[in-house]
Write an enzyme that holds these catalytic residues in place. Structure first.
Site, PDB file in Angstrom:
ATOM      1  N   LYS A  94      51.829  99.658  80.069  1.00 41.78           N
ATOM      2  CA  LYS A  94      50.813  98.599  80.228  1.00 41.78           C
ATOM      3  C   LYS A  94      49.832  99.005  81.330  1.00 41.78           C
ATOM      4  CE  LYS A  94      54.141  96.153  83.137  1.00 41.78           C
ATOM      5  NZ  LYS A  94      55.336  95.279  83.048  1.00 41.78           N
ATOM      6  N   TYR A 139      33.783  98.871 111.144  1.00 42.05           N
ATOM      7  CA  TYR A 139      33.531  97.425 111.162  1.00 42.05           C
ATOM      8  C   TYR A 139      34.547  96.703 112.032  1.00 42.05           C
ATOM      9  CZ  TYR A 139      30.363  98.083 107.223  1.00 42.05           C
ATOM     10  OH  TYR A 139      29.329  98.483 106.416  1.00 42.05           O
TER      11      TYR A 139
HETATM   12  C1  LIG Z   1      56.472  95.779  83.508  1.00 36.83           C
HETATM   13  C2  LIG Z   1      57.758  95.521  82.806  1.00 36.83           C
HETATM   14  C3  LIG Z   1      58.807  96.442  82.859  1.00 36.83           C
HETATM   15  C4  LIG Z   1      58.778  97.668  83.747  1.00 36.83           C
HETATM   16  O1  LIG Z   1      59.127  97.315  85.067  1.00 36.83           O
HETATM   17  P1  LIG Z   1      59.225  98.406  86.228  1.00 36.83           P
HETATM   18  O2  LIG Z   1      59.600  97.604  87.423  1.00 36.83           O
HETATM   19  O3  LIG Z   1      57.880  99.002  86.368  1.00 36.83           O
HETATM   20  O4  LIG Z   1      60.252  99.384  85.807  1.00 36.83           O
HETATM   21  C5  LIG Z   1      59.922  96.202  82.070  1.00 36.83           C
HETATM   22  N1  LIG Z   1      60.000  95.095  81.295  1.00 36.83           N
HETATM   23  C6  LIG Z   1      59.029  94.171  81.254  1.00 36.83           C
HETATM   24  C7  LIG Z   1      59.188  92.973  80.400  1.00 36.83           C
HETATM   25  C8  LIG Z   1      57.889  94.339  82.016  1.00 36.83           C
HETATM   26  O5  LIG Z   1      56.929  93.411  81.992  1.00 36.83           O
END
Ligand SMILES: *Cc1c(COP(=O)(O)O)cnc(C)c1O
Length: 371
Positions: free
Chosen positions: A35, A254
């Site tokens: 994702k 800054y």
């Molecule tokens: C993002 C996600 C993962 C992966 O999690 P990590 O902590 O990056 O290993 C697994 N399952 C679901 C449903 C997720 O949304």
């Protein structure tokens, strides 16, 4: 010449991290989570790096279709499922496997026009309280899905809230037991573990695992990535574009957030928050200049940040700077900025140039440093 700021995606690191995930639960199949364009590493490169995964998991329908266009023929898991009934036709056309987590999605499936049947994933809320059906409804929902002609198979899944923390009240063990109790006797492949559960909760077994962050070479939340044999899949690299000398009482940037108490050389790096570097990284955030570990000074600005050159007397304009990646764990930068590696990876902005590296890993010099 383009601004010398570049995010390098390392395919060999991704391949190697995937093999660590596979070895962590022998026999389990792996959904590599891609994702957010592969946690910011680039969708096509993530597909290349995880070619040996059993499937890819994501939430974005357009990206899933893109993966099919790029030639991914193995399963694709959509972990938020469909958002409207119109998505179902796309899921059928591209053989996408939706997670079903609401009654509304069941109604969408029931009203779907005829088409190829879908492999769906019944999401159970075992305590995360984000998505999924409550355990008491699982049998009823399973039966309702089973009765739909558009459903070919039903897998069972849940997601852990605290897999990196065994002493949490809502531990992965507690969630696993709730899952087991409400699915007892139901048919279907079981998918549970994220990276933290896979690396830290060896007693939890399942048919499919869903690692994300570990595949990109960052820590699952406890322990360093290197201690798990993981290699950074992203290196954010820049250069010094200016060197300044400060005298006692001179300040930097800054808000004059850093003031020198001695004569010192500082460097200005062409990377700022408009590139995705965290603005909240305080003075002292680690950074490498010409391979030497030093620290940021003062506030991060939109296009630049400043670094202490005291440990690197040879540094000059053009010296290489690593913000994170090879030689500097992204987790260290994230901790200094009070965030997590995930956010840093995903935050790299489009103006940062991208490059891919495919060579097999060579051992890099890791500067002696605090953990
Ligand atoms: C993002 C996600 C993962 C992966 O999690 P990590 O902590 O990056 O290993 C697994 N399952 C679901 C449903 C997720 O949304």
């Amino acid at each position: 010449m383009p601004r010398p700021l570049i995010a390098i995606t390392d395919i060999a690191a991704m391949q190697s991290n995937l093999s660590v995930a596979k070895a962590a639960m022998p026999g389990a199949r792996v959904w590599a989570v891609v994702k957010a364009d592969g946690y910011g590493h680039g969708l096509a490169w993530a597909m290349e790096g995880f070619a040996e995964a059993d499937g890819l998991s994501l939430v974005e329908l357009d990206r899933a279709i893109r993966l099919r266009e790029l030639g991914w023929t193995k399963p694709l898991l959509m972990t938020e499922g469909m958002f409207s009934v119109a998505d179902i036709a796309d899921m059928q056309a591209h053989a996408l496997q939706p997670v079903i987590h609401t009654q509304e999605q069941i109604a969408m499936l029931a009203s779907a026009p005829a088409g190829s049947a879908l492999d769906v994933h019944l999401k159970i809320n075992t305590g995360m309280n984000r998505l999924g059906f409550e355990p008491a409804r699982v049998r009823e929902v399973h039966a309702a899905l089973k009765a739909l002609p558009v459903v070919r198979s039903i897998a069972l899944m849940t997601h852990f809230a605290n897999a990196e923390n065994t002493s949490a009240t809502l531990s992965a063990a507690v969630q696993t037991e709730r899952f087991r109790a409400c699915t007892e006797g139901l048919q279907g492949a079981v998918s549970l573990s994220n990276s933290a559960a896979l690396l830290l909760q060896g007693q939890i077994r399942c048919d499919w695992v869903r690692p994300g962050i570990m595949l990109y070479g960052a820590s699952p939340g406890v322990g360093t990535a290197a201690s798990f044999g993981l290699h950074p899949a992203m290196t954010l690299k820049a250069e010094l574009i200016s060197v300044q000398e400060l005298h006692p009482g001179d300040s930097v940037g800054y808000g004059s957030a850093f003031t020198a108490d001695k004569t010192m050389r500082i460097g200005t790096v062409c990377c700022g928050y408009a590139d995705g570097y965290p603005r909240h990284a305080p003075t002292g955030t680690p950074v490498l200049v010409d391979g030497v570990r030093t620290r940021t000074l003062g506030r991060v600005s939109m296009d630049m940040l400043c670094v202490d050159l005291d440990p690197v007397p040879s540094a000059r304009v053009g010296s290489s700077v690593i913000l994170w990646g090879e030689g500097l764990a992204i987790d260290e930068v994230a901790a200094a900025a009070d965030t997590i590696s995930y956010e840093l990876m995903c935050a790299i902005t489009p103006r940062v140039r991208r490059e891919v590296r495919r060579e097999a890993r060579r051992e890099v010099h890791r500067p002696l440093a605090a953990n």
